[in-house]
Design a protein around this motif. Structure first.
Motif, PDB file in Angstrom:
ATOM      1  N   THR A 201       0.850  -1.322   0.045  1.00 20.34           N
ATOM      2  CA  THR A 201       0.141  -0.035   0.062  1.00 20.34           C
ATOM      3  C   THR A 201       0.761   1.255   0.087  1.00 20.34           C
ATOM      4  O   THR A 201       1.621   1.271   0.735  1.00 20.34           O
ATOM      5  N   LEU A 202       0.673   2.099  -1.002  1.00 22.31           N
ATOM      6  CA  LEU A 202       1.298   3.242  -0.940  1.00 22.31           C
ATOM      7  C   LEU A 202       0.486   4.421  -0.361  1.00 22.31           C
ATOM      8  O   LEU A 202      -0.562   4.719  -0.781  1.00 22.31           O
ATOM      9  N   LYS A 203       1.274   5.272   0.403  1.00 24.22           N
ATOM     10  CA  LYS A 203       0.655   6.272   1.344  1.00 24.22           C
ATOM     11  C   LYS A 203       1.514   7.784   0.750  1.00 24.22           C
ATOM     12  O   LYS A 203       2.493   7.597   1.026  1.00 24.22           O
ATOM     13  N   ARG A 204       0.707   8.463   0.151  1.00 21.36           N
ATOM     14  CA  ARG A 204       1.493   9.883  -0.095  1.00 21.36           C
ATOM     15  C   ARG A 204       0.670  11.043   0.549  1.00 21.36           C
ATOM     16  O   ARG A 204      -0.503  11.202   0.516  1.00 21.36           O
ATOM     17  N   SER A 205       1.354  12.327   0.910  1.00 26.68           N
ATOM     18  CA  SER A 205       0.959  13.372   1.315  1.00 26.68           C
ATOM     19  C   SER A 205       1.375  14.445   0.585  1.00 26.68           C
ATOM     20  O   SER A 205       2.540  14.283  -0.086  1.00 26.68           O
ATOM     21  N   GLU A 206       0.602  15.516   0.618  1.00 24.64           N
ATOM     22  CA  GLU A 206       1.022  16.481  -0.420  1.00 24.64           C
ATOM     23  C   GLU A 206       0.941  18.037   0.535  1.00 24.64           C
ATOM     24  O   GLU A 206       0.028  18.097   1.168  1.00 24.64           O
ATOM     25  N   MET A 207       1.982  18.951   0.179  1.00 23.69           N
ATOM     26  CA  MET A 207       1.963  20.059   0.979  1.00 23.69           C
ATOM     27  C   MET A 207       1.366  20.971   0.260  1.00 23.69           C
ATOM     28  O   MET A 207       1.554  21.336  -1.109  1.00 23.69           O
ATOM     29  N   THR A 208       0.174  21.819   0.736  1.00 22.57           N
ATOM     30  CA  THR A 208      -0.755  23.090   0.072  1.00 22.57           C
ATOM     31  C   THR A 208      -0.667  24.043   0.968  1.00 22.57           C
ATOM     32  O   THR A 208      -0.221  24.027   2.341  1.00 22.57           O
TER      33      THR A 208
ATOM     34  N   ARG B 145      -4.872  31.390   4.569  1.00 26.93           N
ATOM     35  CA  ARG B 145      -3.960  32.322   5.383  1.00 26.93           C
ATOM     36  C   ARG B 145      -2.729  31.984   5.033  1.00 26.93           C
ATOM     37  O   ARG B 145      -1.784  32.295   5.894  1.00 26.93           O
ATOM     38  N   ASN B 146      -2.289  31.483   4.102  1.00 26.20           N
ATOM     39  CA  ASN B 146      -1.012  31.073   3.440  1.00 26.20           C
ATOM     40  C   ASN B 146      -0.207  30.400   4.440  1.00 26.20           C
ATOM     41  O   ASN B 146       1.017  30.327   4.670  1.00 26.20           O
ATOM     42  N   ARG B 147      -0.885  29.335   5.125  1.00 24.77           N
ATOM     43  CA  ARG B 147      -0.238  28.462   6.283  1.00 24.77           C
ATOM     44  C   ARG B 147      -0.136  27.163   5.407  1.00 24.77           C
ATOM     45  O   ARG B 147      -0.984  26.944   4.438  1.00 24.77           O
ATOM     46  N   VAL B 148       1.080  26.423   5.419  1.00 22.49           N
ATOM     47  CA  VAL B 148       1.410  25.236   4.918  1.00 22.49           C
ATOM     48  C   VAL B 148       0.898  24.245   5.523  1.00 22.49           C
ATOM     49  O   VAL B 148       0.808  24.052   6.932  1.00 22.49           O
ATOM     50  N   LYS B 149      -0.054  23.424   4.795  1.00 29.22           N
ATOM     51  CA  LYS B 149      -0.737  22.004   5.407  1.00 29.22           C
ATOM     52  C   LYS B 149      -0.231  20.926   4.811  1.00 29.22           C
ATOM     53  O   LYS B 149      -0.161  20.828   3.477  1.00 29.22           O
ATOM     54  N   SER B 150      -0.282  19.877   5.423  1.00 28.70           N
ATOM     55  CA  SER B 150      -0.098  18.523   4.714  1.00 28.70           C
ATOM     56  C   SER B 150      -1.494  17.847   4.434  1.00 28.70           C
ATOM     57  O   SER B 150      -2.364  17.855   5.362  1.00 28.70           O
ATOM     58  N   ILE B 151      -1.642  17.279   3.120  1.00 26.38           N
ATOM     59  CA  ILE B 151      -2.985  16.854   2.871  1.00 26.38           C
ATOM     60  C   ILE B 151      -2.819  15.279   2.560  1.00 26.38           C
ATOM     61  O   ILE B 151      -1.758  15.114   1.632  1.00 26.38           O
TER      62      ILE B 151
END
Length: 107
Positions: free
Chosen positions: A10-17, A21-27
């Motif tokens: 199983t491949l799990k990947r997250s992306e930074m957006t 409010r211009n805060r970096v979040k991991s999705i």
């Protein structure tokens, strides 16, 4: 070496957006199941003085060249848990992947 591509991984990947409010979040992106070959899993441990034991597992895996596996992905191997991808090398026939898992104490 004969590669039998019959292991379900199983491949799990997250992306930074950035949010409004211009805060970096991991999705977390949707997980995918890939078929690959677990070639080898090596273990090592270390203990310094009275510190808890530190375990490290290193998995060598093979995938088909068209499979999208990247550095920093998380791979979940049946019976072994989650491994963090540290190296991806395309070869002539297969994609060679090195992933590690670190544990401390009784985890």
């Amino acid at each position: 070496m004969i590669h039998r591509m019959n292991d379900s991984i199983t491949l799990k990947r997250s992306e930074m957006t950035r949010d409004e409010r211009n805060r970096v979040k991991s999705i977390d992106l949707p997980t995918r199941t890939l078929i690959g070959c677990v070639r080898d899993v090596q273990s090592a441990w270390e203990r310094i003085d009275n510190d808890p034991v530190e375990w490290e597992y290193k998995a060598s895996l093979s995938f088909r060249l068209h499979d999208d596996v990247r550095k920093d992905d998380v791979l979940s191997l049946n019976g072994w848990g989650d491994f963090f991808v540290v190296e991806v090398k395309p070869g002539r026939r297969f994609l060679s992947v090195i992933a590690i898992q670190e544990k401390r104490g009784d985890e």
